[in-house]
Design a protein around this motif. Structure first.
Motif, PDB file in Angstrom:
ATOM      1  N   PHE A  31      -5.002 -13.277  13.087  1.00 46.70           N
ATOM      2  CA  PHE A  31      -4.815 -12.815  14.461  1.00 46.70           C
ATOM      3  C   PHE A  31      -3.868 -13.723  15.257  1.00 46.70           C
ATOM      4  O   PHE A  31      -3.023 -13.221  16.002  1.00 46.70           O
ATOM      5  CB  PHE A  31      -6.181 -12.742  15.141  1.00 46.70           C
ATOM      6  CG  PHE A  31      -6.150 -12.183  16.534  1.00 46.70           C
ATOM      7  CD1 PHE A  31      -6.366 -13.010  17.629  1.00 46.70           C
ATOM      8  CD2 PHE A  31      -5.924 -10.833  16.756  1.00 46.70           C
ATOM      9  CE1 PHE A  31      -6.358 -12.502  18.916  1.00 46.70           C
ATOM     10  CE2 PHE A  31      -5.900 -10.314  18.039  1.00 46.70           C
ATOM     11  CZ  PHE A  31      -6.126 -11.149  19.121  1.00 46.70           C
ATOM     12  N   SER A  32      -4.010 -15.013  15.115  1.00 47.50           N
ATOM     13  CA  SER A  32      -3.200 -15.927  15.924  1.00 47.50           C
ATOM     14  C   SER A  32      -1.728 -15.934  15.521  1.00 47.50           C
ATOM     15  O   SER A  32      -0.908 -16.547  16.213  1.00 47.50           O
ATOM     16  CB  SER A  32      -3.769 -17.338  15.847  1.00 47.50           C
ATOM     17  OG  SER A  32      -3.712 -17.826  14.519  1.00 47.50           O
ATOM     18  N   TYR A  33      -1.375 -15.257  14.442  1.00 48.18           N
ATOM     19  CA  TYR A  33       0.012 -15.133  14.010  1.00 48.18           C
ATOM     20  C   TYR A  33       0.673 -13.863  14.543  1.00 48.18           C
ATOM     21  O   TYR A  33       1.830 -13.590  14.210  1.00 48.18           O
ATOM     22  CB  TYR A  33       0.108 -15.150  12.492  1.00 48.18           C
ATOM     23  CG  TYR A  33      -0.044 -16.529  11.890  1.00 48.18           C
ATOM     24  CD1 TYR A  33      -1.286 -17.139  11.783  1.00 48.18           C
ATOM     25  CD2 TYR A  33       1.067 -17.225  11.425  1.00 48.18           C
ATOM     26  CE1 TYR A  33      -1.421 -18.399  11.241  1.00 48.18           C
ATOM     27  CE2 TYR A  33       0.936 -18.489  10.868  1.00 48.18           C
ATOM     28  CZ  TYR A  33      -0.319 -19.063  10.782  1.00 48.18           C
ATOM     29  OH  TYR A  33      -0.446 -20.321  10.236  1.00 48.18           O
ATOM     30  N   ARG A  71       1.577 -14.956  20.720  1.00 49.59           N
ATOM     31  CA  ARG A  71       0.563 -15.444  19.775  1.00 49.59           C
ATOM     32  C   ARG A  71      -0.420 -16.425  20.411  1.00 49.59           C
ATOM     33  O   ARG A  71      -1.621 -16.354  20.187  1.00 49.59           O
ATOM     34  CB  ARG A  71       1.256 -16.129  18.600  1.00 49.59           C
ATOM     35  CG  ARG A  71       2.078 -15.219  17.722  1.00 49.59           C
ATOM     36  CD  ARG A  71       2.965 -16.043  16.809  1.00 49.59           C
ATOM     37  NE  ARG A  71       3.663 -15.237  15.823  1.00 49.59           N
ATOM     38  CZ  ARG A  71       4.579 -15.725  14.998  1.00 49.59           C
ATOM     39  NH1 ARG A  71       4.916 -17.015  15.043  1.00 49.59           N
ATOM     40  NH2 ARG A  71       5.159 -14.931  14.123  1.00 49.59           N
ATOM     41  N   SER A  72       0.102 -17.324  21.204  1.00 50.63           N
ATOM     42  CA  SER A  72      -0.739 -18.353  21.812  1.00 50.63           C
ATOM     43  C   SER A  72      -1.336 -17.912  23.143  1.00 50.63           C
ATOM     44  O   SER A  72      -2.230 -18.566  23.674  1.00 50.63           O
ATOM     45  CB  SER A  72       0.079 -19.620  22.042  1.00 50.63           C
ATOM     46  OG  SER A  72       1.070 -19.376  23.025  1.00 50.63           O
ATOM     47  N   ARG A 101      -6.065 -13.012  25.695  1.00 57.27           N
ATOM     48  CA  ARG A 101      -6.553 -12.992  24.315  1.00 57.27           C
ATOM     49  C   ARG A 101      -7.435 -14.204  24.066  1.00 57.27           C
ATOM     50  O   ARG A 101      -7.284 -15.247  24.715  1.00 57.27           O
ATOM     51  CB  ARG A 101      -5.393 -12.973  23.337  1.00 57.27           C
ATOM     52  CG  ARG A 101      -4.515 -14.208  23.313  1.00 57.27           C
ATOM     53  CD  ARG A 101      -3.273 -13.987  22.448  1.00 57.27           C
ATOM     54  NE  ARG A 101      -3.607 -13.786  21.045  1.00 57.27           N
ATOM     55  CZ  ARG A 101      -2.773 -13.226  20.164  1.00 57.27           C
ATOM     56  NH1 ARG A 101      -1.574 -12.795  20.551  1.00 57.27           N
ATOM     57  NH2 ARG A 101      -3.144 -13.104  18.899  1.00 57.27           N
ATOM     58  N   ASP A 102      -8.328 -14.045  23.095  1.00 49.09           N
ATOM     59  CA  ASP A 102      -9.187 -15.126  22.645  1.00 49.09           C
ATOM     60  C   ASP A 102      -9.013 -15.206  21.134  1.00 49.09           C
ATOM     61  O   ASP A 102      -9.575 -14.399  20.391  1.00 49.09           O
ATOM     62  CB  ASP A 102     -10.647 -14.835  23.023  1.00 49.09           C
ATOM     63  CG  ASP A 102     -11.585 -15.978  22.690  1.00 49.09           C
ATOM     64  OD1 ASP A 102     -11.239 -16.805  21.829  1.00 49.09           O
ATOM     65  OD2 ASP A 102     -12.670 -16.036  23.268  1.00 49.09           O
ATOM     66  N   ASN A 103      -8.217 -16.149  20.684  1.00 44.35           N
ATOM     67  CA  ASN A 103      -7.919 -16.242  19.256  1.00 44.35           C
ATOM     68  C   ASN A 103      -9.146 -16.645  18.443  1.00 44.35           C
ATOM     69  O   ASN A 103      -9.223 -16.338  17.249  1.00 44.35           O
ATOM     70  CB  ASN A 103      -6.770 -17.206  19.013  1.00 44.35           C
ATOM     71  CG  ASN A 103      -5.425 -16.594  19.392  1.00 44.35           C
ATOM     72  OD1 ASN A 103      -5.315 -15.382  19.647  1.00 44.35           O
ATOM     73  ND2 ASN A 103      -4.392 -17.423  19.472  1.00 44.35           N
ATOM     74  N   ASN A 129     -10.689 -13.316  17.863  1.00 44.55           N
ATOM     75  CA  ASN A 129      -9.792 -12.277  17.336  1.00 44.55           C
ATOM     76  C   ASN A 129      -9.775 -11.038  18.241  1.00 44.55           C
ATOM     77  O   ASN A 129      -9.801  -9.900  17.758  1.00 44.55           O
ATOM     78  CB  ASN A 129     -10.197 -11.861  15.913  1.00 44.55           C
ATOM     79  CG  ASN A 129      -9.878 -12.920  14.878  1.00 44.55           C
ATOM     80  OD1 ASN A 129      -9.365 -13.990  15.208  1.00 44.55           O
ATOM     81  ND2 ASN A 129     -10.197 -12.644  13.632  1.00 44.55           N
ATOM     82  N   VAL A 151      -8.196  -9.173  21.938  1.00 45.02           N
ATOM     83  CA  VAL A 151      -7.280  -9.100  23.065  1.00 45.02           C
ATOM     84  C   VAL A 151      -7.898  -8.188  24.119  1.00 45.02           C
ATOM     85  O   VAL A 151      -8.594  -7.225  23.784  1.00 45.02           O
ATOM     86  CB  VAL A 151      -5.878  -8.612  22.619  1.00 45.02           C
ATOM     87  CG1 VAL A 151      -5.935  -7.201  22.043  1.00 45.02           C
ATOM     88  CG2 VAL A 151      -4.881  -8.689  23.759  1.00 45.02           C
TER      89      VAL A 151
END
Length: 124
Positions: free
Chosen positions: A29-31, A53-54, A72-74, A77, A79
């Motif tokens: 997800f963070s990618y 991404r961040s 978003r909350d990485n 996972n 948004v």
């Protein structure tokens, strides 16, 4: 298998608020930059908001600036799309999408994966 699952849609009166969520699985997800799009009956799919991404960079269509906020909350996972001061013209099916890009892009063809959508209806 990549899955994007939207939730939080519904019926709300004009001036009200909704918070959409999109839970992602099966991808790093963070990618991925993430976007929200919408499609009203008889209209083309429209970019609403995107986030890098961040989470450090966001972009919005002019019609929702100042009313909608993407985040978003990485770690989860997920948004989100916080929608305030909703208008009848915001009525549409809202989709989240994932883009394997460092940039926030507004073109639907740039996105690799899509959710099934959640209906948002704003009554006047």
């Amino acid at each position: 298998q990549v899955q994007l699952e939207e939730s939080g849609g519904g019926l709300v009166q004009a001036g009200g608020s909704l918070r959409l969520s999109c839970a992602a699985s099966g991808l790093p997800f963070s990618y991925y930059a993430m976007g929200w799009f919408r499609q009203a009956p008889g209209k083309e799919r429209e970019f609403v908001a995107g986030i890098s991404r961040s989470g450090g960079s966001t972009n919005y269509v002019d019609s929702v600036k100042g009313r909608f906020t993407i985040s978003r909350d990485n770690a989860k996972n997920t948004v989100y799309l916080q929608m305030n001061s909703l208008k009848p013209e915001d009525t549409a099916v809202y989709y989240c999408a994932a883009d394997r890009s460092a940039a926030v892009r507004a073109s639907a063809i740039a996105y690799d994966f899509w959710g099934q959508g959640t209906q948002v209806t704003v009554s006047s």
